[in-house]
Design a protein around this motif. Structure first.
Motif, mmCIF file in Angstrom:
data_model
loop_
_atom_site.group_PDB
_atom_site.id
_atom_site.type_symbol
_atom_site.label_atom_id
_atom_site.label_comp_id
_atom_site.label_asym_id
_atom_site.label_seq_id
_atom_site.Cartn_x
_atom_site.Cartn_y
_atom_site.Cartn_z
ATOM 1 N N ASN A 62 0.800 -1.229 0.000
ATOM 2 C CA ASN A 62 0.000 0.000 0.000
ATOM 3 C C ASN A 62 0.832 1.277 0.000
ATOM 4 O O ASN A 62 0.335 2.357 0.283
ATOM 5 C CB ASN A 62 -0.985 -0.005 1.170
ATOM 6 N N LYS A 63 2.121 1.132 -0.297
ATOM 7 C CA LYS A 63 2.995 2.309 -0.402
ATOM 8 C C LYS A 63 3.672 2.288 -1.767
ATOM 9 O O LYS A 63 4.081 1.216 -2.238
ATOM 10 C CB LYS A 63 4.108 2.216 0.670
ATOM 11 N N TRP A 64 3.818 3.458 -2.389
ATOM 12 C CA TRP A 64 4.486 3.502 -3.684
ATOM 13 C C TRP A 64 5.876 2.902 -3.594
ATOM 14 O O TRP A 64 6.616 3.147 -2.642
ATOM 15 C CB TRP A 64 4.562 4.940 -4.203
ATOM 16 N N ILE A 65 6.186 2.103 -4.585
ATOM 17 C CA ILE A 65 7.500 1.487 -4.647
ATOM 18 C C ILE A 65 7.969 1.571 -6.097
ATOM 19 O O ILE A 65 7.200 1.327 -7.020
ATOM 20 C CB ILE A 65 7.440 0.051 -4.099
ATOM 21 N N CYS A 66 9.216 1.990 -6.275
ATOM 22 C CA CYS A 66 9.737 2.182 -7.630
ATOM 23 C C CYS A 66 10.642 1.019 -8.016
ATOM 24 O O CYS A 66 11.527 0.629 -7.248
ATOM 25 C CB CYS A 66 10.515 3.501 -7.688
ATOM 26 N N ILE A 67 10.375 0.482 -9.185
ATOM 27 C CA ILE A 67 11.301 -0.519 -9.739
ATOM 28 C C ILE A 67 12.038 0.176 -10.873
ATOM 29 O O ILE A 67 11.438 0.490 -11.908
ATOM 30 C CB ILE A 67 10.551 -1.770 -10.227
ATOM 31 N N TYR A 68 13.286 0.480 -10.645
ATOM 32 C CA TYR A 68 14.096 1.182 -11.641
ATOM 33 C C TYR A 68 14.796 0.151 -12.513
ATOM 34 O O TYR A 68 15.599 -0.641 -12.034
ATOM 35 C CB TYR A 68 15.121 2.094 -10.946
ATOM 36 N N ILE A 69 14.458 0.163 -13.794
ATOM 37 C CA ILE A 69 14.963 -0.871 -14.697
ATOM 38 C C ILE A 69 16.006 -0.271 -15.627
ATOM 39 O O ILE A 69 15.688 0.556 -16.498
ATOM 40 C CB ILE A 69 13.805 -1.490 -15.517
ATOM 41 N N LYS A 70 17.246 -0.681 -15.434
ATOM 42 C CA LYS A 70 18.345 -0.159 -16.240
ATOM 43 C C LYS A 70 18.143 -0.540 -17.701
ATOM 44 O O LYS A 70 17.463 -1.515 -18.014
ATOM 45 C CB LYS A 70 19.672 -0.746 -15.737
ATOM 46 N N ALA A 71 18.782 0.201 -18.598
ATOM 47 C CA ALA A 71 18.648 -0.055 -20.032
ATOM 48 C C ALA A 71 19.024 -1.500 -20.351
ATOM 49 O O ALA A 71 19.884 -2.095 -19.702
ATOM 50 C CB ALA A 71 19.546 0.903 -20.809
ATOM 51 N N GLY A 72 18.355 -2.052 -21.329
ATOM 52 C CA GLY A 72 18.658 -3.418 -21.752
ATOM 53 C C GLY A 72 17.427 -4.061 -22.343
ATOM 54 O O GLY A 72 16.308 -3.559 -22.185
ATOM 55 N N GLU A 73 17.622 -5.155 -23.045
ATOM 56 C CA GLU A 73 16.488 -5.912 -23.564
ATOM 57 C C GLU A 73 16.224 -7.067 -22.601
ATOM 58 O O GLU A 73 17.068 -7.939 -22.429
ATOM 59 C CB GLU A 73 16.812 -6.438 -24.971
ATOM 60 N N TYR A 74 15.086 -7.024 -21.961
ATOM 61 C CA TYR A 74 14.733 -8.037 -20.966
ATOM 62 C C TYR A 74 13.852 -9.076 -21.626
ATOM 63 O O TYR A 74 12.706 -8.805 -21.974
ATOM 64 C CB TYR A 74 14.019 -7.377 -19.784
#
Ligand SMILES: *[C@@H]1O[C@H](CO)[C@@H](O)[C@H](O)[C@H]1NC(C)=O
Ligand SMILES: *[C@@H]1O[C@H](CO)[C@@H](O)[C@H](O)[C@H]1NC(C)=O
Length: 337
Positions: A62-74
């Motif tokens: 219930n709290k904002w959480i950031c998933i920071y995804i570095k450049a790349g092809e996943y």
């Protein structure tokens, strides 16, 4: 891939900023700081795959959480389950941080990215189904969804949706797409979402179809006149390499409006296709207003296209259409950068 010293430097500055912002905590009037999880394929983050980062978020978050995804092809399929709202997926650009898979054959089982939770924000990420994109890969044309957005209150900024048939399944709920690129040929924005697409690039690749098209940009699925959903394209740009209809009606009360949108000459003169609604065109709600470019010439449009008065126009094109309770500003307040 070698990591340049500049990348490393940026990486440490970024980490320092997070430590700093976490340390500040909540102060009067300041946005709540959120926790950031870093996904980095090279192993310098918290996780190497996006799904493992999502899996680490507790149920009923219930709290904002950031998933920071570095450049790349996943190369993975990614799902945000129903019980994990308040997730902010942040990439490094729609052509730099790309999630790719190539499942196909059914709309319900092929999506590369599935978002089931409410309150999801994504920024700077490309979602791709590579089965027919690029179309030069010679696979026969099949349904192949890049992204399926099920949850309510979801916003996408600077994201890319790349596919061919059924690229973006805007299933339902209130959604906002800003400065996104949506690419495909057949029914490539479809569903019963209540959505505003603002300043988006609508990239039509119907040139790969037999005879160069026509394809169909939308297949909207409003199914009764009580339903409030519809797709609004505002200040968008329609262009591409093959002929296209602006939409065909997937369900009996399909509603789509193009407003202040530039259309290149790829749009077929009649504009719209009734599809399953031949003979019941009066139930459809298809309109254009203030559009520009050769494709916007309305002299040969189907005669059942809706004529909008100012009042109806502003009802559908103002942000109130998707947000009369402030969920968008609450999200913006929580997004620090
Ligand atoms: C619109 O199309 C019609 C029919 O093709 C043509 O006669 C007319 O000149 C066009 N109008 C504009 C503004 O291009
Ligand atoms: C056609 O487009 C012109 C120019 O945008 C507009 O003034 C006119 O009302 C439109 N006609 C119809 C039938 O929608």
């Amino acid at each position: 891939m070698a990591i340049t010293s500049l990348q490393l430097l940026l990486h440490y500055i970024f980490r320092a900023c997070i430590v700093l912002s976490l340390g500040l905590g909540q102060t009067n009037g300041q946005p709540e700081t959120y926790r950031t999880i870093i996904v980095d394929q090279s192993g310098h983050g918290n996780f190497k795959t996006i799904q493992s980062a999502i899996d680490s978020i507790p149920s009923d978050n219930n709290k904002w959480i950031c998933i920071y995804i570095k450049a790349g092809e996943y190369r993975e399929r990614v799902t945000i389950p129903r019980d994990k709202p308040f997730v902010y997926l942040k990439g490094e650009g729609k052509r730099k941080t790309i999630i790719v898979w190539d499942a196909h054959g059914s709309i319900t089982t092929s999506a590369t990215f599935t978002s089931e939770a409410d309150n999801i924000v994504a920024k700077g990420i490309g979602f791709k189904n590579s089965y027919n994109n690029p179309p030069t890969n010679k696979n026969p044309v099949k349904v192949a969804v890049a992204a399926m957005i099920v949850g309510d209150k979801s916003a996408f900024y600077g994201c890319g949706f790349f596919g061919f048939q059924d690229t973006l399944w805007d299933v339902g709920g209130r959604h906002y797409f800003n400065s996104c690129t949506i690419e495909g040929a057949i029914d490539f924005i479809f569903g019963a979402g209540k959505s505003i697409y603002e300043r988006c690039s609508i990239s039509v690749i119907a040139g790969a179809l037999n005879g160069g098209g026509p394809g169909f940009i939308t297949a909207q699925a409003r199914s009764s006149k009580e339903e409030t959903n519809g797709f609004i394209f505002k200040d968008c740009n329609v262009f591409g390499n093959g002929k296209t209809y602006l939409g065909r009606a997937w369900r009996a009360h399909a509603r789509v409006i193009y407003y202040n949108t530039h259309m290149s000459n790829i749009v077929v003169p009649s504009g719209w296709d009734a599809w399953h609604s031949v003979g019941k065109e009066n139930q459809l709600f298809y309109a254009e207003y203030g559009c520009k470019g050769l494709g916007s010439n309305n002299s040969s449009r189907v005669e059942w296209e809706e004529k909008l008065d100012q009042k109806t126009l502003s009802l559908f094109t103002s942000m109130e259409f998707i947000d009369n309770e402030g969920w968008m500003s609450a999200q913006a307040f929580n997004m620090l950068a």
